[in-house]
Scaffold this motif. Structure first.
Motif, short mmCIF file in Angstrom:
data_model
loop_
_atom_site.label_atom_id
_atom_site.label_comp_id
_atom_site.label_asym_id
_atom_site.label_seq_id
_atom_site.Cartn_x
_atom_site.Cartn_y
_atom_site.Cartn_z
N TYR A 1 54.05 -42.00 42.85
CA TYR A 1 55.07 -43.03 42.61
C TYR A 1 54.49 -44.44 42.54
N THR B 1 50.33 -38.10 38.66
CA THR B 1 51.13 -37.15 37.88
C THR B 1 51.80 -37.86 36.70
N SER C 1 54.63 -36.61 35.76
CA SER C 1 56.00 -36.11 35.93
C SER C 1 57.01 -37.21 36.19
N LYS C 2 56.61 -38.24 36.92
CA LYS C 2 57.59 -39.25 37.32
C LYS C 2 57.52 -40.45 36.39
C1 LIG Z 1 56.57 -35.02 42.47
C2 LIG Z 1 55.41 -35.15 43.38
C3 LIG Z 1 54.22 -34.48 43.10
C4 LIG Z 1 54.15 -33.39 42.07
O1 LIG Z 1 54.01 -33.74 40.81
P1 LIG Z 1 53.79 -32.69 39.66
O2 LIG Z 1 52.76 -33.34 38.85
O3 LIG Z 1 55.11 -32.57 38.99
O4 LIG Z 1 53.32 -31.38 40.23
C5 LIG Z 1 53.11 -34.73 43.90
N1 LIG Z 1 53.18 -35.53 44.98
C6 LIG Z 1 54.33 -36.14 45.31
C7 LIG Z 1 54.36 -37.01 46.50
C8 LIG Z 1 55.47 -35.95 44.54
O5 LIG Z 1 56.63 -36.50 44.90
#
Ligand SMILES: *Cc1c(COP(=O)(O)O)cnc(C)c1O
Length: 365
Positions: free
Chosen positions: A195, A219, A221-222
Motif C-alpha cells: 500500500y 504488488t 493488485s492494489k
Molecule cells: C493485498 C496484499 C498482498 C497481496 O497481494 P497480491 O499481489 O494480490 O498477492 C500482500 N501484502 C499485503 C499487506 C496485502 O494487503
C-alpha cells in the motif's frame, strides 16, 4: 480432517480470502481492490499478447518486466524478482530467508505485528518457521524499538494492514542497521509495500544499495488496479534475489504467465495514469475519514487505500451485518482489539457516498 492428509496439512490453518460475491449490485469494499480500471494500455498489451505465442512457455526470468521495474526503482534487473502475485513472493521469501524449527541451529523466531496481514503467520506455519507476534501500541502503530532484538528476521508491512498506520523510512533504516549488525546473526528485514503508493514518501526500495538485508515486496493488485492479473515483485540485493529464484525453481519455474508479463510491463510504463487514479483514491480516503469522524465514528488515520473504523455504540459484527443488509461488503477480523473495527476499502466517490449514507442511518438503529 482426512486420513490421507499428512501431518503438515493437518496442522495448517489456511488464510481465508475476502468474499468475491457472484451476485452483482453490491458495493464491494472488502478486499482493497482499486475502484478504478487498469490503464487502457494494459488491456491493449494483454490483447496483443493473447495470440499464437501462447503455445510457448513464458520467459521464466521475466526479463523485460524486471528491467522495467529496475528502471522505475533505480536498481539493477539482478536486484528484482517477479512472481505470481506478491502472496507468492512473500511465501518464497519466508521459505528462502527464515530458518525453520528443524534448521541447523535452534531457530530464532521471526518478528511481525500481532495485528497485521493474516497471511504472515500462515506462511510461517507452512514452512515450520517459529514466529513471535509483537503487539501494536494502543494507537495501533508499530513500536519500532520492539523489533530491535535478535531474531530470525522481521516482516513489516508499510503501511500496515488492516490499520493503515505507517513507519517512517528513517525508523525502518534503523531496523535494517540493527539486523545487519552481527555478521552470522544478521537477518532479513522484509518490508511489504503493498500500500506504499497511497502513503506519503514511504518507499524504501532504492535503499537496498546501502542495506544488503533489506527486501521490499510489491504488488500490482492494489495501486495498479490489477488484482486479477496476479503480479508481484521483490527488490533486494542480488544474493536475496538468487535465494528467491532457488525456491521458485524448486517449485514452478513459470509462475508469471505471458499475459501477466505483458500487462505488468504496460502498467509499470504508465505511471502518469496511475498517479492520477491513486491521487483520487487518496482524496476520497481523506474526505470519507473526516465525514465519518463528523458522524461520530472512530477512524484510525490511514496511509493505505482503506480505513479501519469503529462505531462507539455498536459491536463490529452488528455494524458488519447492517452494512451487508444495505448491500455493502466490508471486512471484519474477529480478533482481540480489532473485533469492533471494520476495514473499509476506498471505492469511487459515488460508492463512498452510499457508504456514508448507510453509516449515517446506522447511528439511528
Ligand atoms: C493485498 C496484499 C498482498 C497481496 O497481494 P497480491 O499481489 O494480490 O498477492 C500482500 N501484502 C499485503 C499487506 C496485502 O494487503
Amino acid at each position: 480432517m482426512s486420513i490421507y492428509w499428512n501431518h503438515r496439512v493437518k496442522n495448517l490453518s489456511p488464510y481465508i480470502p475476502g468474499e468475491q460475491p457472484r451476485q452483482g449490485g453490491l458495493i464491494k469494499l472488502n478486499t482493497n481492490e482499486n475502484p478504478y480500471p487498469p490503464s487502457p494500455k494494459v488491456i491493449e498489451a494483454i490483447q496483443k499478447a493473447a495470440g499464437d505465442e501462447l503455445r510457448r512457455y513464458p520467459d521464466p526470468a521475466c526479463t523485460e518486466l524486471r528491467s522495467v521495474i529496475a528502471r522505475r526503482y533505480a536498481v539493477m534487473p539482478e536486484q528484482v524478482f517477479a512472481g505470481n502475485g506478491s502472496d507468492e513472493v512473500l511465501a518464497f521469501a519466508f521459505g528462502a530467508f527464515f530458518e525453520s524449527a528443524a534448521g541447523k541451529q535452534k531457530a530464532l523466531p521471526v518478528l511481525f505485528p500481532d495485528i497485521t496481514y493474516s497471511f504472515y503467520p500462515v506462511y510461517a506455519q507452512l514452512w515450520d518457521i517459529p514466529f513471535t507476534p509483537l503487539p501494536l501500541a494502543a494507537d495501533f502503530s508499530i513500536t519500532c524499538t520492539d523489533y530491535k532484538q535478535r531474531s530470525g528476521g522481521v516482516v513489516i508491512p508499510n503501511p500496515n494492514a488492516p490499520t493503515g498506520q505507517a513507519l517512517s523510512p528513517s525508523a525502518l533504516v534503523s531496523l535494517f542497521r540493527f539486523h545487519a549488525q552481527d555478521g552470522e546473526g544478521s537477518s532479513v528485514v522484509l518490508v511489504d509495500e503493498a500500500y506504499a503508493a497511497f502513503g506519503k514518501d514511504l518507499e524504501v526500495a532504492p535503499l537496498i544499495h546501502e542495506h544488503p538485508n533489506l527486501l521490499t515486496v510489491h504488488t500490482l493488485s492494489k495501486a495498479a488496479s490489477l488484482a486479477g492479473l496476479r503480479v508481484g515483485f521483490a527488490i533486494g540485493n542480488q544474493e536475496l534475489i538468487e535465494g528467491l529464484c532457488r525456491v521458485r525453481d524448486s517449485f514452478n519455474s513459470y509462475t508469471v504467465d505471458r499475459l501477466a508479463q505483458a500487462g505488468a510491463v504496460a502498467a509499470l510504463l504508465d505511471a502518469p495514469y496511475y498517479e492520477e487514479v491513486n491521487q483520487k483514491v487518496i482524496a476520497t480516503r481523506d474526505r470519507v475519514s473526516s465525514s465519518l469522524r463528523a458522524l461520530g465514528y472512530e477512524v484510525i488515520p490511514s496511509q493505505g487505500n482503506f480505513i479501519c473504523i469503529r462505531s462507539l455504540q455498536k459491536s463490529g459484527p452488528q455494524f458488519l451485518s447492517f452494512l451487508r443488509e444495505q448491500g455493502i461488503l466490508v471486512r471484519h477480523f474477529p480478533k482481540p482489539r480489532i473485533a469492533d473495527f471494520l476495514r473499509v476499502s476506498i471505492g469511487t466517490d459515488a460508492e463512498m457516498d452510499r457508504f456514508l449514507e448507510a453509516c449515517e442511518r446506522f447511528r439511528a438503529v
